[in-house]
Scaffold this motif. Sequence first.
Motif, mmCIF file in Angstrom:
data_model
loop_
_atom_site.group_PDB
_atom_site.id
_atom_site.type_symbol
_atom_site.label_atom_id
_atom_site.label_comp_id
_atom_site.label_asym_id
_atom_site.label_seq_id
_atom_site.Cartn_x
_atom_site.Cartn_y
_atom_site.Cartn_z
ATOM 1 N N GLU A 53 0.944 -1.170 -0.307
ATOM 2 C CA GLU A 53 -0.128 0.077 -0.073
ATOM 3 C C GLU A 53 0.913 1.065 0.439
ATOM 4 O O GLU A 53 0.709 2.254 -0.713
ATOM 5 C CB GLU A 53 -1.124 -0.324 0.629
ATOM 6 C CG GLU A 53 -0.719 0.310 2.237
ATOM 7 C CD GLU A 53 -0.861 -1.414 3.055
ATOM 8 O OE1 GLU A 53 -0.667 -1.972 2.794
ATOM 9 O OE2 GLU A 53 -0.213 -1.448 4.908
ATOM 10 N N VAL A 54 1.741 1.333 0.714
ATOM 11 C CA VAL A 54 3.457 2.561 1.041
ATOM 12 C C VAL A 54 3.226 2.293 -0.806
ATOM 13 O O VAL A 54 3.847 3.540 -1.487
ATOM 14 C CB VAL A 54 4.563 1.821 1.676
ATOM 15 C CG1 VAL A 54 5.337 3.497 1.359
ATOM 16 C CG2 VAL A 54 3.560 2.510 3.415
ATOM 17 N N VAL A 109 3.730 6.256 -6.220
ATOM 18 C CA VAL A 109 3.233 6.153 -7.386
ATOM 19 C C VAL A 109 2.036 6.932 -7.678
ATOM 20 O O VAL A 109 1.889 7.572 -8.357
ATOM 21 C CB VAL A 109 2.914 4.499 -8.086
ATOM 22 C CG1 VAL A 109 2.743 4.514 -9.787
ATOM 23 C CG2 VAL A 109 4.342 3.084 -7.601
ATOM 24 N N GLU A 110 0.821 6.644 -7.149
ATOM 25 C CA GLU A 110 -0.118 7.762 -6.755
ATOM 26 C C GLU A 110 0.593 8.918 -6.808
ATOM 27 O O GLU A 110 -0.217 9.657 -7.214
ATOM 28 C CB GLU A 110 -1.212 7.529 -5.390
ATOM 29 C CG GLU A 110 -2.119 6.215 -6.352
ATOM 30 C CD GLU A 110 -2.927 6.577 -7.398
ATOM 31 O OE1 GLU A 110 -2.944 6.543 -8.081
ATOM 32 O OE2 GLU A 110 -4.680 7.096 -6.495
ATOM 33 N N ALA A 111 1.333 9.106 -5.911
ATOM 34 C CA ALA A 111 1.822 10.854 -5.807
ATOM 35 C C ALA A 111 2.428 11.168 -7.255
ATOM 36 O O ALA A 111 2.315 12.147 -7.076
ATOM 37 C CB ALA A 111 2.675 10.804 -4.880
ATOM 38 N N SER A 170 7.516 10.639 4.107
ATOM 39 C CA SER A 170 6.468 10.977 5.446
ATOM 40 C C SER A 170 5.955 9.431 5.489
ATOM 41 O O SER A 170 5.811 9.212 6.965
ATOM 42 C CB SER A 170 5.481 11.440 4.600
ATOM 43 O OG SER A 170 4.259 10.876 3.966
ATOM 44 N N GLU A 171 6.800 8.662 5.157
ATOM 45 C CA GLU A 171 5.968 7.352 5.589
ATOM 46 C C GLU A 171 7.117 6.110 5.827
ATOM 47 O O GLU A 171 7.489 4.849 5.695
ATOM 48 C CB GLU A 171 4.976 6.271 4.067
ATOM 49 C CG GLU A 171 4.544 6.756 3.474
ATOM 50 C CD GLU A 171 3.013 6.385 4.004
ATOM 51 O OE1 GLU A 171 3.267 5.201 5.187
ATOM 52 O OE2 GLU A 171 1.886 6.702 4.103
ATOM 53 N N GLY A 172 8.195 7.359 6.340
ATOM 54 C CA GLY A 172 9.981 6.816 6.665
ATOM 55 C C GLY A 172 10.624 5.697 6.061
ATOM 56 O O GLY A 172 11.217 5.016 5.909
#
Length: 169
Positions: free
Chosen positions: A24-25, A30-32, A104-106
């Motif tokens: 999901e990350v 990729v969505e970003a 932002s997700e590490g």
Amino acid sequence: MDVFDAVRTVLAVRAFQDRKVPEEVVRKVVEAGRLTASSMNLQPWQFIVVEDREQLKALGAAVRTGPYIAQAAFAVAVAVEKKSTYAVSDASRAIQSMILTAWSEGVGSNWTGFLNLEGASKLLEIPEEYDLLAVVPFGYPAVVKDKGKKNRKSLAQVAHRGRFTRPYP
Ligand SMILES: Cc1cc2nc3c(=O)[nH]c(=O)nc-3n(C[C@H](O)[C@H](O)[C@H](O)COP(=O)(O)O)c2cc1C
């Protein structure tokens, strides 16, 4: 993570832990890229997500300035339409969106390439109408660097108020 905090603390990460990044990350990253704005909304980019270790190793060998791609959890190769005048600035923004979203997700990352990507382009089977602009490896950082400790020119060296000859602030 606050947007400015992400900009303030993100650093180029060139060593990664041997640890998977949740799907999901990966998808969020990729969505970003996909959601980024582009000139005339033309979106002249293609994102190739590479997760296979052997393929990552091959890319690490093909990108002279990015051998550490081989250790990444995944990489996103960004190809741009040759015919698009604004493709490089559009895709550069998309790359920054992906880098900041990952951070932002590490998850750390870094831009590799720009020039001399013909070998990587071939490996990725990128069609003739596209240029490979960058290969961006992602993964959990192996070395925890001082967050926000940046080697940058001072505001006085790069910012101006009203006209070039007046310093900011
Ligand atoms: C257009 C561009 C191309 C880059 N190419 C490479 C590269 O090929 N290999 C690499 O290791 N780093 C590359 N970098 C990363 C920069 O060297 C890095 O962002 C810069 O030194 C600042 O690092 P810092 O944010 O950790 O302070 C590139 C960065 C940009 C914006």
